[in-house]
Scaffold this motif. Sequence first.
Motif, PDB file in Angstrom:
ATOM      1  N   GLY A  25       0.731  -1.072  -0.126  1.00 34.90           N
ATOM      2  CA  GLY A  25       0.034  -0.072  -0.033  1.00 34.90           C
ATOM      3  C   GLY A  25       0.985   1.249  -0.025  1.00 34.90           C
ATOM      4  O   GLY A  25       0.334   2.265   0.134  1.00 34.90           O
ATOM      5  N   ALA A 109      -6.023  -5.562   2.228  1.00 37.44           N
ATOM      6  CA  ALA A 109      -6.753  -4.118   1.382  1.00 37.44           C
ATOM      7  C   ALA A 109      -7.432  -3.283   2.599  1.00 37.44           C
ATOM      8  O   ALA A 109      -7.285  -2.044   2.498  1.00 37.44           O
ATOM      9  N   GLN A 110      -8.171  -3.887   3.158  1.00 34.71           N
ATOM     10  CA  GLN A 110      -8.843  -3.104   4.416  1.00 34.71           C
ATOM     11  C   GLN A 110      -7.864  -2.380   5.388  1.00 34.71           C
ATOM     12  O   GLN A 110      -8.357  -1.265   5.758  1.00 34.71           O
ATOM     13  N   THR A 112      -4.712  -1.183   4.492  1.00 34.87           N
ATOM     14  CA  THR A 112      -4.235  -0.129   3.843  1.00 34.87           C
ATOM     15  C   THR A 112      -4.962   0.689   3.757  1.00 34.87           C
ATOM     16  O   THR A 112      -4.746   2.177   3.637  1.00 34.87           O
ATOM     17  N   THR A 113      -6.501   0.596   3.267  1.00 33.55           N
ATOM     18  CA  THR A 113      -7.466   1.576   3.230  1.00 33.55           C
ATOM     19  C   THR A 113      -7.679   2.331   4.547  1.00 33.55           C
ATOM     20  O   THR A 113      -8.010   3.533   4.639  1.00 33.55           O
ATOM     21  N   ALA A 114      -7.812   1.669   5.646  1.00 31.92           N
ATOM     22  CA  ALA A 114      -7.915   2.181   6.883  1.00 31.92           C
ATOM     23  C   ALA A 114      -6.759   3.367   7.221  1.00 31.92           C
ATOM     24  O   ALA A 114      -7.238   4.261   7.568  1.00 31.92           O
ATOM     25  N   SER A 116      -4.698   4.693   5.103  1.00 30.17           N
ATOM     26  CA  SER A 116      -4.891   5.946   4.141  1.00 30.17           C
ATOM     27  C   SER A 116      -5.893   6.896   4.425  1.00 30.17           C
ATOM     28  O   SER A 116      -5.721   8.216   4.700  1.00 30.17           O
ATOM     29  N   HIS A 117      -7.154   6.388   4.943  1.00 34.41           N
ATOM     30  CA  HIS A 117      -8.194   7.082   5.192  1.00 34.41           C
ATOM     31  C   HIS A 117      -7.906   8.122   6.658  1.00 34.41           C
ATOM     32  O   HIS A 117      -8.097   9.392   6.454  1.00 34.41           O
ATOM     33  N   ASN A 120      -5.437  10.779   5.425  1.00 31.45           N
ATOM     34  CA  ASN A 120      -5.890  11.787   4.850  1.00 31.45           C
ATOM     35  C   ASN A 120      -6.789  12.465   5.362  1.00 31.45           C
ATOM     36  O   ASN A 120      -7.495  13.596   4.936  1.00 31.45           O
ATOM     37  N   ALA A 124     -13.500   6.906   8.012  1.00 26.51           N
ATOM     38  CA  ALA A 124     -13.888   5.797   7.442  1.00 26.51           C
ATOM     39  C   ALA A 124     -15.221   5.556   7.708  1.00 26.51           C
ATOM     40  O   ALA A 124     -15.332   5.526   9.214  1.00 26.51           O
ATOM     41  N   SER A 127     -15.547   4.101  12.050  1.00 30.84           N
ATOM     42  CA  SER A 127     -14.715   4.702  12.846  1.00 30.84           C
ATOM     43  C   SER A 127     -15.310   5.175  14.060  1.00 30.84           C
ATOM     44  O   SER A 127     -16.497   5.336  14.245  1.00 30.84           O
TER      45      SER A 127
END
Length: 130
Positions: A25, A109-110, A112-114, A116-117, A120, A124, A127
């Motif tokens: 990620g 992927a969950q 890296t998404t968490a 990243s969110h 940024n 998410a 949360s």
Amino acid sequence: MQPIVLVIEDDDAIQGIVEDALREGGFEAAIAKTGEEAVTLLKGRLIAYRALVTDINLLGRFNGWEVARAARDVDPNFPVVYMSGVAAHEWPAQGVYNSIMLHKPFAPAQLTTAVSHLLNGLLAVGSNRA
């Protein structure tokens, strides 16, 4: 330079999955095996960690809830992602504000998404105490 994420996980197999997911990620993973080690690293400020990914049940004196609170003592907005298979139900009461809980098992992927969110500044779905 890739953002460095401090990962606290004492299970080698899960640690490897988390490390691989973060690398794929675009993150660099720094590993701590115990809560005490993680708190020492965070408070030492020798490395500019950008986020924390922690299991809840850890070896040693500190659990993941306590490590996250220590991270927030260093930086009140420090991104925190919790991982747990058994303690996830405690997250609403124990988790730090604006954190994310991932229930084990989860897809890489969950994770890296968490991260990243949170990095940024996005909140998410799922949360804590938005």
